[in-house]
Write an enzyme that holds these catalytic residues in place. Structure first.
Site, PDB file in Angstrom:
ATOM      1  N   ASP A 101       0.829  -1.210   0.000  1.00 33.38           N
ATOM      2  CA  ASP A 101       0.000   0.000   0.000  1.00 33.38           C
ATOM      3  C   ASP A 101       0.864   1.262   0.000  1.00 33.38           C
ATOM      4  OD1 ASP A 101      -2.217  -1.609   0.153  1.00 33.38           O
ATOM      5  OD2 ASP A 101      -2.381  -1.462   2.334  1.00 33.38           O
TER       6      ASP A 101
HETATM    7  N1  URA Z   1      -1.278  -5.946   3.890  1.00 32.49           N
HETATM    8  C1  URA Z   1      -1.760  -4.687   3.923  1.00 32.49           C
HETATM    9  O1  URA Z   1      -2.783  -4.422   4.531  1.00 32.49           O
HETATM   10  N2  URA Z   1      -1.092  -3.746   3.254  1.00 32.49           N
HETATM   11  C2  URA Z   1       0.049  -3.966   2.583  1.00 32.49           C
HETATM   12  O2  URA Z   1       0.632  -3.054   2.005  1.00 32.49           O
HETATM   13  C3  URA Z   1       0.545  -5.286   2.572  1.00 32.49           C
HETATM   14  C4  URA Z   1      -0.149  -6.262   3.235  1.00 32.49           C
END
Ligand code: URA
Length: 239
Positions: A101
């Site tokens: 993310d």
């Molecule tokens: N899980 C999440 O919630 N975000 C990420 O970036 C990776 C795994």
């Protein structure tokens, strides 16, 4: 020497099937000459163009990036925000293997080896990914156990995981939890915690399979060694 459609697909330009279509439709030039034969073999130093775009050096490249927070995991962003590709100097068309993310930091692989990337991302491969999550509140053993046994997110139960509390800060009432998952669903870690009403305040991926961030600071990257690439292949081929 490798088959033309394979070289095009491995460059990340398109799928192998699409490459075959382009070849048959006369859209592919090798050293400026149109090639329509599917079995045509090319060597590393030949110049290949598809639909007028010259494929960059089709050597395979494997990069381990320490992604900072505030960067998009994508090749392009419609809003013009900085992407992980902007952090890397390469002439190759590389792609991220999975995604982190915008506000997640940590280990991200990028490559132009479409075969390895697809194998690593395939859900049946169960590649371990270890995250360090800072969450609000205290996380009791019963919650850890449930996280490990699977919780329902987006109408589907998550697979087995490993979870342990590394630290609890009484002053801020926050916990640092290490969570290893073997899948790669969208926002998986955040959603897993959300099922117990925990908010992930900070998230970092520390490990991907046997690879770690050792020796790198945020924003830095390195190339994988041949040994590491072979090891990654062996992890997915044996399965
Ligand atoms: N899980 C999440 O919630 N975000 C990420 O970036 C990776 C795994």
């Amino acid at each position: 020497m490798e088959r033309l459609q394979k070289v095009i697909a491995n460059s990340g330009y398109c799928s192998r099937r699409k490459a075959e279509e382009y070849i048959q439709n006369g859209k592919v030039l090798v050293n400026g000459k149109m090639i329509t034969e599917l079995g045509y073999k090319v060597s590393k130093d030949e110049v290949i163009s598809v639909n007028g775009t010259v494929l960059e050096n089709h050597e395979k490249e494997y990069i381990l990036l320490y992604k900072p927070r505030g960067i998009i995991t994508s090749n392009k962003d419609e809003k013009g925000r900085k992407t992980v590709i902007d952090l890397i100097h390469t002439n190759n068309r590389i792609y991220p293997v999975g995604r982190l993310d915008y506000d997640t930091s940590g280990l991200l692989l990028l490559t132009n080896d479409g075969i390895l990337a697809n194998l690593l991302m395939h859900p049946k491969m169960h590649i371990p990914k270890t995250y360090i999550a800072k969450v609000n509140g205290m996380v009791p053993p019963v919650v850890l156990k449930k996280l490990c046994n699977g919780v329902v997110i987006d109408h589907k139960k998550t697979g087995k995981a490993k979870a342990k509390v590394k630290k609890y800060d009484k002053k801020t009432n926050t916990s640092i939890v290490e969570l290893t998952i073997y899948e790669g669903r969208n926002h998986q870690v955040k959603k897993m915690f959300e099922t117990f009403d925990y908010k992930v305040l900070k998230l970092k991926r520390e490990k991907y399979s046997f690879l770690t961030l050792d020796g790198l600071s945020s924003g830095q990257y390195r190339h994988l060694t041949i040994k590491e690439v072979k090891k990654l292949y062996s992890e997915v081929i044996e399965k």
